[in-house]
Design a protein around this motif. Structure first.
Motif, PDB file in Angstrom:
ATOM      1  N   VAL A   5       0.853  -1.186   0.000  1.00 56.83           N
ATOM      2  CA  VAL A   5       0.000   0.000   0.000  1.00 56.83           C
ATOM      3  C   VAL A   5       0.885   1.231   0.000  1.00 56.83           C
ATOM      4  O   VAL A   5       1.811   1.353   0.792  1.00 56.83           O
ATOM      5  CB  VAL A   5      -0.909  -0.006   1.249  1.00 56.83           C
ATOM      6  N   SER A   6       0.612   2.164  -0.888  1.00 62.89           N
ATOM      7  CA  SER A   6       1.372   3.407  -0.904  1.00 62.89           C
ATOM      8  C   SER A   6       0.707   4.419   0.024  1.00 62.89           C
ATOM      9  O   SER A   6      -0.493   4.389   0.251  1.00 62.89           O
ATOM     10  CB  SER A   6       1.458   3.966  -2.318  1.00 62.89           C
ATOM     11  N   SER A   7       1.522   5.301   0.563  1.00 60.66           N
ATOM     12  CA  SER A   7       1.024   6.282   1.514  1.00 60.66           C
ATOM     13  C   SER A   7       1.590   7.657   1.166  1.00 60.66           C
ATOM     14  O   SER A   7       2.662   7.773   0.587  1.00 60.66           O
ATOM     15  CB  SER A   7       1.452   5.893   2.928  1.00 60.66           C
ATOM     16  N   ASP A   8       0.867   8.676   1.538  1.00 62.14           N
ATOM     17  CA  ASP A   8       1.313  10.050   1.312  1.00 62.14           C
ATOM     18  C   ASP A   8       1.824  10.690   2.592  1.00 62.14           C
ATOM     19  O   ASP A   8       1.841  11.912   2.711  1.00 62.14           O
ATOM     20  CB  ASP A   8       0.174  10.882   0.740  1.00 62.14           C
ATOM     21  N   LYS A   9       2.252   9.874   3.546  1.00 57.17           N
ATOM     22  CA  LYS A   9       2.758  10.429   4.799  1.00 57.17           C
ATOM     23  C   LYS A   9       4.000  11.280   4.579  1.00 57.17           C
ATOM     24  O   LYS A   9       4.196  12.279   5.256  1.00 57.17           O
ATOM     25  CB  LYS A   9       3.097   9.305   5.781  1.00 57.17           C
ATOM     26  N   GLY A  10       4.850  10.875   3.650  1.00 55.74           N
ATOM     27  CA  GLY A  10       6.070  11.634   3.385  1.00 55.74           C
ATOM     28  C   GLY A  10       5.771  13.042   2.924  1.00 55.74           C
ATOM     29  O   GLY A  10       6.393  14.010   3.373  1.00 55.74           O
ATOM     30  N   ILE A  11       4.801  13.173   2.031  1.00 53.41           N
ATOM     31  CA  ILE A  11       4.411  14.500   1.545  1.00 53.41           C
ATOM     32  C   ILE A  11       3.757  15.300   2.669  1.00 53.41           C
ATOM     33  O   ILE A  11       4.006  16.503   2.815  1.00 53.41           O
ATOM     34  CB  ILE A  11       3.442  14.368   0.345  1.00 53.41           C
ATOM     35  N   GLY A  12       2.950  14.657   3.471  1.00 57.54           N
ATOM     36  CA  GLY A  12       2.299  15.344   4.588  1.00 57.54           C
ATOM     37  C   GLY A  12       3.293  15.875   5.603  1.00 57.54           C
ATOM     38  O   GLY A  12       3.176  17.010   6.076  1.00 57.54           O
ATOM     39  N   PHE A  13       4.287  15.039   5.951  1.00 56.27           N
ATOM     40  CA  PHE A  13       5.313  15.498   6.878  1.00 56.27           C
ATOM     41  C   PHE A  13       6.122  16.644   6.285  1.00 56.27           C
ATOM     42  O   PHE A  13       6.474  17.589   6.984  1.00 56.27           O
ATOM     43  CB  PHE A  13       6.252  14.354   7.276  1.00 56.27           C
ATOM     44  N   ALA A  14       6.427  16.552   5.003  1.00 54.80           N
ATOM     45  CA  ALA A  14       7.194  17.620   4.355  1.00 54.80           C
ATOM     46  C   ALA A  14       6.426  18.938   4.384  1.00 54.80           C
ATOM     47  O   ALA A  14       6.995  19.998   4.680  1.00 54.80           O
ATOM     48  CB  ALA A  14       7.534  17.232   2.926  1.00 54.80           C
ATOM     49  N   PHE A  17       6.173  20.248   8.211  1.00 57.33           N
ATOM     50  CA  PHE A  17       7.405  20.822   8.742  1.00 57.33           C
ATOM     51  C   PHE A  17       7.894  22.003   7.912  1.00 57.33           C
ATOM     52  O   PHE A  17       8.623  22.847   8.421  1.00 57.33           O
ATOM     53  CB  PHE A  17       8.475  19.742   8.882  1.00 57.33           C
ATOM     54  N   SER A  18       7.490  22.093   6.663  1.00 58.39           N
ATOM     55  CA  SER A  18       7.809  23.293   5.877  1.00 58.39           C
ATOM     56  C   SER A  18       7.043  24.502   6.400  1.00 58.39           C
ATOM     57  O   SER A  18       7.584  25.614   6.458  1.00 58.39           O
ATOM     58  CB  SER A  18       7.481  23.064   4.407  1.00 58.39           C
ATOM     59  N   VAL A  19       5.804  24.290   6.797  1.00 59.95           N
ATOM     60  CA  VAL A  19       5.018  25.383   7.389  1.00 59.95           C
ATOM     61  C   VAL A  19       5.630  25.800   8.723  1.00 59.95           C
ATOM     62  O   VAL A  19       5.735  27.001   9.025  1.00 59.95           O
ATOM     63  CB  VAL A  19       3.541  24.955   7.548  1.00 59.95           C
ATOM     64  N   VAL A  20       6.070  24.831   9.525  1.00 61.45           N
ATOM     65  CA  VAL A  20       6.738  25.156  10.792  1.00 61.45           C
ATOM     66  C   VAL A  20       8.026  25.928  10.526  1.00 61.45           C
ATOM     67  O   VAL A  20       8.348  26.877  11.246  1.00 61.45           O
ATOM     68  CB  VAL A  20       7.012  23.865  11.607  1.00 61.45           C
ATOM     69  N   THR A  21       8.760  25.536   9.485  1.00 65.31           N
ATOM     70  CA  THR A  21       9.984  26.246   9.116  1.00 65.31           C
ATOM     71  C   THR A  21       9.694  27.689   8.736  1.00 65.31           C
ATOM     72  O   THR A  21      10.396  28.613   9.177  1.00 65.31           O
ATOM     73  CB  THR A  21      10.684  25.530   7.942  1.00 65.31           C
ATOM     74  N   LEU A  22       8.666  27.904   7.938  1.00 59.95           N
ATOM     75  CA  LEU A  22       8.312  29.267   7.539  1.00 59.95           C
ATOM     76  C   LEU A  22       7.891  30.117   8.737  1.00 59.95           C
ATOM     77  O   LEU A  22       8.219  31.301   8.820  1.00 59.95           O
ATOM     78  CB  LEU A  22       7.212  29.241   6.490  1.00 59.95           C
ATOM     79  N   PHE A  23       7.167  29.522   9.676  1.00 59.07           N
ATOM     80  CA  PHE A  23       6.777  30.242  10.890  1.00 59.07           C
ATOM     81  C   PHE A  23       8.010  30.620  11.715  1.00 59.07           C
ATOM     82  O   PHE A  23       8.110  31.734  12.223  1.00 59.07           O
ATOM     83  CB  PHE A  23       5.812  29.396  11.723  1.00 59.07           C
ATOM     84  N   ALA A  24       8.953  29.688  11.841  1.00 54.75           N
ATOM     85  CA  ALA A  24      10.163  29.961  12.619  1.00 54.75           C
ATOM     86  C   ALA A  24      11.003  31.050  11.950  1.00 54.75           C
ATOM     87  O   ALA A  24      11.591  31.899  12.635  1.00 54.75           O
ATOM     88  CB  ALA A  24      10.981  28.691  12.784  1.00 54.75           C
ATOM     89  N   ALA A  53      13.757  14.411   6.335  1.00 53.63           N
ATOM     90  CA  ALA A  53      13.777  13.064   6.890  1.00 53.63           C
ATOM     91  C   ALA A  53      12.428  12.363   6.725  1.00 53.63           C
ATOM     92  O   ALA A  53      12.372  11.178   6.415  1.00 53.63           O
ATOM     93  CB  ALA A  53      14.166  13.115   8.366  1.00 53.63           C
ATOM     94  N   GLY A  54      11.351  13.097   6.942  1.00 54.62           N
ATOM     95  CA  GLY A  54      10.018  12.505   6.766  1.00 54.62           C
ATOM     96  C   GLY A  54       9.773  12.058   5.341  1.00 54.62           C
ATOM     97  O   GLY A  54       9.163  11.013   5.084  1.00 54.62           O
ATOM     98  N   THR A  55      10.274  12.839   4.402  1.00 51.82           N
ATOM     99  CA  THR A  55      10.135  12.459   2.992  1.00 51.82           C
ATOM    100  C   THR A  55      10.929  11.200   2.679  1.00 51.82           C
ATOM    101  O   THR A  55      10.451  10.311   1.973  1.00 51.82           O
ATOM    102  CB  THR A  55      10.620  13.612   2.084  1.00 51.82           C
ATOM    103  N   HIS A  56      12.120  11.094   3.241  1.00 54.11           N
ATOM    104  CA  HIS A  56      12.950   9.923   2.975  1.00 54.11           C
ATOM    105  C   HIS A  56      12.443   8.673   3.691  1.00 54.11           C
ATOM    106  O   HIS A  56      12.526   7.567   3.156  1.00 54.11           O
ATOM    107  CB  HIS A  56      14.390  10.198   3.389  1.00 54.11           C
ATOM    108  N   ILE A  57      11.938   8.850   4.899  1.00 55.18           N
ATOM    109  CA  ILE A  57      11.481   7.684   5.663  1.00 55.18           C
ATOM    110  C   ILE A  57      10.180   7.123   5.090  1.00 55.18           C
ATOM    111  O   ILE A  57      10.038   5.917   4.915  1.00 55.18           O
ATOM    112  CB  ILE A  57      11.309   8.052   7.149  1.00 55.18           C
TER     113      ILE A  57
END
Length: 59
Positions: A5-14, A17-24, A53-57
């Motif tokens: 089964v494929s999952s989109d968790k990697g894209i979701g984490f990216a 955390f990109s939104v968190v990065t922009l906020f920081a 890391a989320g994208t790679h994992i």
């Protein structure tokens, strides 16, 4: 052929955390205090590393 089964968790984490990065980064640029700027930079770096890391994992 890939089995499983494929999952989109990697894209979701990216995205998360990109939104968190922009906020920081926004905090880092908006504040005049050097300590708060350093904390914003550290949070941006950690969030960016977790985005990759989320994208790679899960990708």
């Amino acid at each position: 052929m890939e089995t499983g089964v494929s999952s989109d968790k990697g894209i979701g984490f990216a995205v998360l955390f990109s939104v968190v990065t922009l906020f920081a980064v926004a905090v880092m640029l908006a504040v005049d205090d050097q300590l708060t700027t350093a904390i914003g930079f550290a949070a941006a770096m950690v969030a960016a590393c977790l985005a990759v890391a989320g994208t790679h994992i899960y990708g």
